[in-house]
Write a protein that holds these residues in place. Structure first.
Motif, PDB file in Angstrom:
ATOM      1  N   LEU A 294      35.519  56.767  89.832  1.00  0.00           N
ATOM      2  CA  LEU A 294      34.899  58.079  89.043  1.00  0.00           C
ATOM      3  C   LEU A 294      35.927  58.764  88.044  1.00  0.00           C
ATOM      4  O   LEU A 294      35.591  59.385  87.486  1.00  0.00           O
ATOM      5  CB  LEU A 294      34.468  58.849  90.105  1.00  0.00           C
ATOM      6  CG  LEU A 294      33.389  58.439  91.060  1.00  0.00           C
ATOM      7  CD1 LEU A 294      32.772  59.518  91.804  1.00  0.00           C
ATOM      8  CD2 LEU A 294      32.143  57.740  90.138  1.00  0.00           C
ATOM      9  N   ARG A 295      37.157  58.523  88.289  1.00  0.00           N
ATOM     10  CA  ARG A 295      38.374  59.247  87.527  1.00  0.00           C
ATOM     11  C   ARG A 295      39.497  58.295  87.405  1.00  0.00           C
ATOM     12  O   ARG A 295      39.785  57.598  88.294  1.00  0.00           O
ATOM     13  CB  ARG A 295      38.285  60.843  87.951  1.00  0.00           C
ATOM     14  CG  ARG A 295      39.078  60.881  89.018  1.00  0.00           C
ATOM     15  CD  ARG A 295      39.078  62.548  89.434  1.00  0.00           C
ATOM     16  NE  ARG A 295      39.591  62.810  90.853  1.00  0.00           N
ATOM     17  CZ  ARG A 295      40.869  63.074  91.177  1.00  0.00           C
ATOM     18  NH1 ARG A 295      41.966  62.762  90.398  1.00  0.00           N
ATOM     19  NH2 ARG A 295      41.351  63.304  92.339  1.00  0.00           N
ATOM     20  N   ASP A 296      40.511  58.717  86.532  1.00  0.00           N
ATOM     21  CA  ASP A 296      41.782  58.058  86.386  1.00  0.00           C
ATOM     22  C   ASP A 296      42.725  58.656  87.582  1.00  0.00           C
ATOM     23  O   ASP A 296      42.636  59.861  87.943  1.00  0.00           O
ATOM     24  CB  ASP A 296      42.276  58.340  85.030  1.00  0.00           C
ATOM     25  CG  ASP A 296      41.421  57.793  83.778  1.00  0.00           C
ATOM     26  OD1 ASP A 296      40.922  56.615  84.012  1.00  0.00           O
ATOM     27  OD2 ASP A 296      41.795  58.178  82.796  1.00  0.00           O
ATOM     28  N   PHE A 297      43.550  57.876  87.973  1.00  0.00           N
ATOM     29  CA  PHE A 297      44.562  58.008  89.103  1.00  0.00           C
ATOM     30  C   PHE A 297      43.913  58.765  90.125  1.00  0.00           C
ATOM     31  O   PHE A 297      44.668  60.018  90.659  1.00  0.00           O
ATOM     32  CB  PHE A 297      45.702  58.888  88.131  1.00  0.00           C
ATOM     33  CG  PHE A 297      46.006  58.652  86.860  1.00  0.00           C
ATOM     34  CD1 PHE A 297      46.687  57.219  86.778  1.00  0.00           C
ATOM     35  CD2 PHE A 297      45.965  59.174  85.869  1.00  0.00           C
ATOM     36  CE1 PHE A 297      47.059  56.790  85.629  1.00  0.00           C
ATOM     37  CE2 PHE A 297      46.266  58.643  84.615  1.00  0.00           C
ATOM     38  CZ  PHE A 297      46.814  57.556  84.602  1.00  0.00           C
ATOM     39  N   PRO A 298      42.978  58.532  90.736  1.00  0.00           N
ATOM     40  CA  PRO A 298      42.609  59.152  92.030  1.00  0.00           C
ATOM     41  C   PRO A 298      43.596  58.728  93.478  1.00  0.00           C
ATOM     42  O   PRO A 298      43.972  57.673  93.180  1.00  0.00           O
ATOM     43  CB  PRO A 298      41.226  58.756  92.248  1.00  0.00           C
ATOM     44  CG  PRO A 298      41.173  57.024  91.865  1.00  0.00           C
ATOM     45  CD  PRO A 298      42.163  57.358  90.369  1.00  0.00           C
ATOM     46  N   ARG A 299      43.557  59.492  94.298  1.00  0.00           N
ATOM     47  CA  ARG A 299      44.131  59.045  95.365  1.00  0.00           C
ATOM     48  C   ARG A 299      42.901  58.031  96.192  1.00  0.00           C
ATOM     49  O   ARG A 299      41.884  58.384  96.159  1.00  0.00           O
ATOM     50  CB  ARG A 299      44.624  60.223  96.407  1.00  0.00           C
ATOM     51  CG  ARG A 299      45.813  60.930  96.196  1.00  0.00           C
ATOM     52  CD  ARG A 299      46.151  61.667  97.066  1.00  0.00           C
ATOM     53  NE  ARG A 299      47.696  62.128  96.827  1.00  0.00           N
ATOM     54  CZ  ARG A 299      48.189  62.964  96.110  1.00  0.00           C
ATOM     55  NH1 ARG A 299      47.241  63.934  95.552  1.00  0.00           N
ATOM     56  NH2 ARG A 299      49.372  63.327  96.053  1.00  0.00           N
ATOM     57  N   THR A 300      43.410  57.080  96.748  1.00  0.00           N
ATOM     58  CA  THR A 300      42.698  56.075  97.274  1.00  0.00           C
ATOM     59  C   THR A 300      43.298  55.814  98.884  1.00  0.00           C
ATOM     60  O   THR A 300      44.238  56.348  99.092  1.00  0.00           O
ATOM     61  CB  THR A 300      42.898  54.651  96.558  1.00  0.00           C
ATOM     62  OG1 THR A 300      44.153  54.177  96.676  1.00  0.00           O
ATOM     63  CG2 THR A 300      42.460  54.553  95.110  1.00  0.00           C
ATOM     64  N   ARG A 301      42.644  55.191  99.633  1.00  0.00           N
ATOM     65  CA  ARG A 301      43.058  54.728 100.931  1.00  0.00           C
ATOM     66  C   ARG A 301      44.500  54.206 100.855  1.00  0.00           C
ATOM     67  O   ARG A 301      45.228  54.412 101.686  1.00  0.00           O
ATOM     68  CB  ARG A 301      42.271  53.785 101.707  1.00  0.00           C
ATOM     69  CG  ARG A 301      40.854  54.367 101.993  1.00  0.00           C
ATOM     70  CD  ARG A 301      40.948  55.029 103.379  1.00  0.00           C
ATOM     71  NE  ARG A 301      39.833  56.069 103.645  1.00  0.00           N
ATOM     72  CZ  ARG A 301      39.600  56.808 104.552  1.00  0.00           C
ATOM     73  NH1 ARG A 301      40.658  56.848 105.494  1.00  0.00           N
ATOM     74  NH2 ARG A 301      38.588  57.529 104.885  1.00  0.00           N
ATOM     75  N   LEU A 302      44.815  53.434  99.680  1.00  0.00           N
ATOM     76  CA  LEU A 302      46.029  52.883  99.750  1.00  0.00           C
ATOM     77  C   LEU A 302      47.238  53.899  99.412  1.00  0.00           C
ATOM     78  O   LEU A 302      48.402  53.852 100.115  1.00  0.00           O
ATOM     79  CB  LEU A 302      46.271  51.690  98.611  1.00  0.00           C
ATOM     80  CG  LEU A 302      47.604  51.006  98.250  1.00  0.00           C
ATOM     81  CD1 LEU A 302      48.138  50.626  99.684  1.00  0.00           C
ATOM     82  CD2 LEU A 302      47.504  49.853  97.250  1.00  0.00           C
ATOM     83  N   THR A 303      46.985  54.311  98.300  1.00  0.00           N
ATOM     84  CA  THR A 303      48.046  55.822  98.068  1.00  0.00           C
ATOM     85  C   THR A 303      48.166  56.502  99.099  1.00  0.00           C
ATOM     86  O   THR A 303      49.210  57.088  99.528  1.00  0.00           O
ATOM     87  CB  THR A 303      47.697  56.563  96.699  1.00  0.00           C
ATOM     88  OG1 THR A 303      46.296  57.010  96.702  1.00  0.00           O
ATOM     89  CG2 THR A 303      47.550  55.549  95.743  1.00  0.00           C
ATOM     90  N   HIS A 304      46.873  56.895  99.971  1.00  0.00           N
ATOM     91  CA  HIS A 304      47.330  57.781 101.237  1.00  0.00           C
ATOM     92  C   HIS A 304      48.111  57.059 102.319  1.00  0.00           C
ATOM     93  O   HIS A 304      48.873  57.777 102.695  1.00  0.00           O
ATOM     94  CB  HIS A 304      45.972  57.942 101.720  1.00  0.00           C
ATOM     95  CG  HIS A 304      46.049  58.676 103.310  1.00  0.00           C
ATOM     96  ND1 HIS A 304      46.530  59.965 103.312  1.00  0.00           N
ATOM     97  CD2 HIS A 304      45.470  57.888 104.296  1.00  0.00           C
ATOM     98  CE1 HIS A 304      46.258  59.906 104.690  1.00  0.00           C
ATOM     99  NE2 HIS A 304      45.660  58.797 105.326  1.00  0.00           N
ATOM    100  N   SER A 305      47.826  55.679 102.273  1.00  0.00           N
ATOM    101  CA  SER A 305      48.866  54.916 103.274  1.00  0.00           C
ATOM    102  C   SER A 305      50.081  55.228 103.215  1.00  0.00           C
ATOM    103  O   SER A 305      50.931  55.254 103.956  1.00  0.00           O
ATOM    104  CB  SER A 305      48.119  53.714 103.461  1.00  0.00           C
ATOM    105  OG  SER A 305      46.777  53.710 104.003  1.00  0.00           O
ATOM    106  N   LEU A 306      50.333  54.955 101.715  1.00  0.00           N
ATOM    107  CA  LEU A 306      51.802  54.844 101.192  1.00  0.00           C
ATOM    108  C   LEU A 306      52.416  56.234 101.547  1.00  0.00           C
ATOM    109  O   LEU A 306      53.356  56.504 101.811  1.00  0.00           O
ATOM    110  CB  LEU A 306      51.943  54.386  99.909  1.00  0.00           C
ATOM    111  CG  LEU A 306      51.582  53.039  99.469  1.00  0.00           C
ATOM    112  CD1 LEU A 306      51.474  52.856  97.999  1.00  0.00           C
ATOM    113  CD2 LEU A 306      52.339  51.995 100.321  1.00  0.00           C
TER     114      LEU A 306
END
Length: 434
Positions: free
Chosen positions: A61-73
């Motif tokens: 839906l938008r550029d550079f969102p936080r995903t489950r992966l970035t949250h996990s990192l």
């Protein structure tokens, strides 16, 4: 955090903690067992999949969102430092943080709820129980022996045992160490960490653990998870313009906000929540406004840094005050988080829910996502093995009954990203011939 524990201190983990479900030699001597665990999770397809899985805002839906992966990192970075400061093996805590959301399905908690409904006749669905299933069964890295004495060590001769992580790593990644309906204080709780057919490996990994109690590393992981997503979700909401800092001073808005906060702190009085929010708003680093400029963006980064430091330092100091110096590991301690800090974290979670997740367009999107999951489960259950990939098609043919066959279908859907779930739905449901 004041990391006063040297990494080269005497190793506090015994061979039981470092044992693997299926014994195997180390191909590269010199690495610790927990370094191997971290590498296995970090290089897994299951972790990479989280890049396409919703955290708060859908990835497309938008550029550079936080995903489950970035949250996990981000969770892993917080947990590694907090765990090391308290004497845990940093690689072990990082492994648990990297793996803690690995079982979450497409569309985040919306997908989790829809799959739980679809899986009602085979035991339900829970993202944390699915994480254990992936780590010990579905992510192929090691297989149990086909025959011989070693078969006694695994319940699935010749079958995948997943990443074959150490007992300590699996225990540290288990946020809810009980089966459905066995919550130690709330049998009606929908949170649990193991399905019925995964109980053999669960009992193995919990060897020597007090019933219903998380190991110390799991409590560090759990708090790191809360800290990471509560602070980052608010940061994202402010940057996207969904949260107006001035609104948080309105009595009417606070009343609605605290109704949401009660789900995270059910024993808190509104006055306590009011005081918790006031403490945060009184800090010099709390933003009074946000206009999208470079200086404002730097202010948001400082906000996140200050909150993480505040929450982790409070937990470190309170834990040390109870247990004293020395290395805290496994079942010798529990992380202590002061009540006031827990309430501040609960208020932040409520801010993200009210102003980001409860927006009208998000509600409409979630409704559509529930339909996609339900229709996928229905069509796959009726047409399988058609529609399943090779691994799950083979497991479906091996299923001993309808319950086991449905679990394979649920496993398949849970491994999809948001985009691949939509694509498979389009192929099997929207474009099928009547």
């Amino acid at each position: 955090m004041n990391n006063t524990t040297p990494y080269d201190a005497p190793h506090p983990y015994d061979p039981t903690a470092e044992a693997r479900w299926v014994p195997e030699p180390d191909k590269r001597p010199g690495r610790t067992a927990f370094q191997r665990d971290r590498a296995r999770v970090l290089h897994s397809a299951a972790l990479r999949r989280l890049a396409g899985t919703t955290q708060v805002v859908a990835p497309l839906l938008r550029d550079f969102p936080r995903t489950r992966l970035t949250h996990s990192l981000e969770c892993a970075q917080v947990g590694r430092e907090l765990g090391a400061a308290l004497g845990c093996d940093p690689d072990l805590v990082e492994t648990a943080c990297l793996a803690h959301d690995i079982g979450h399905p497409p569309f985040g908690h919306t997908g989790e709820e829809a799959l739980d409904t679809a899986a009602a006749t085979c035991g339900g669905f829970e993202g944390n129980a699915q994480s254990l299933r992936i780590l010990t069964r579905l992510e192929p890295k090691r297989f149990a022996p086909q025959d011989g004495a070693a078969v006694r060590l695994a319940p699935w001769p010749g079958r995948s045992v997943g990443l074959n992580l150490t007992r300590a790593a699996l225990d540290a990644a288990t946020k809810y160490p009980w089966a459905r309906g066995e919550h130690p204080t709330d049998p009606a709780s929908t949170k649990y960490g193991v399905y019925g057919d995964d109980l053999p490996v669960f009992r193995w990994l919990r060897t020597g653990a007090p019933a219903g109690r998380k190991c110390f590393e799991a409590t560090v992981m759990d708090w790191s998870d809360d800290v990471a997503y509560s602070t980052h979700d608010v940061e994202d909401g402010l940057q996207a313009g969904h949260i107006d800092p001035a609104v948080l001073r309105s009595a009417d808005e606070r009343s609605e906000l605290f109704k949401i906060a009660e789900r995270y702190a059910p024993d808190a009085a509104p006055a306590e929540l009011d005081e918790a929010l006031d403490r945060l708003l009184a800090q010099d680093w709390w933003p009074r406004s946000y206009d999208g400029t470079a200086r404002a963006r730097a202010g948001l980064k400082d906000l996140t840094s200050q909150l993480i430091g505040r929450f982790c330092l409070a937990a470190e100091q309170a834990t040390r005050a109870r247990y004293g110096p020395g290395r805290l590991t496994r079942h010798a301690a529990e992380l202590v988080v002061p009540r006031g800090v827990r309430l501040e974290c609960a208020v932040l979670k409520a801010v993200a829910v009210r102003y980001v997740m409860q927006r009208d367009e998000q509600a409409q999107l979630r409704s559509r996502q529930r339909i996609v999951i339900a229709e996928l489960a229905d069509v796959l259950a009726r047409s399988a093995p058609h529609g399943l990939d090779e691994v799950f098609a083979a497991l479906h043919q091996e299923a001993e009954d309808d319950r086991a066959a449905l679990r394979v279908v649920i496993d398949q859907i849970a491994t999809l990203t948001d985009a691949s779930a939509l694509a498979l739905h389009a192929r099997l449901v929207e474009h099928r011939t009547p």
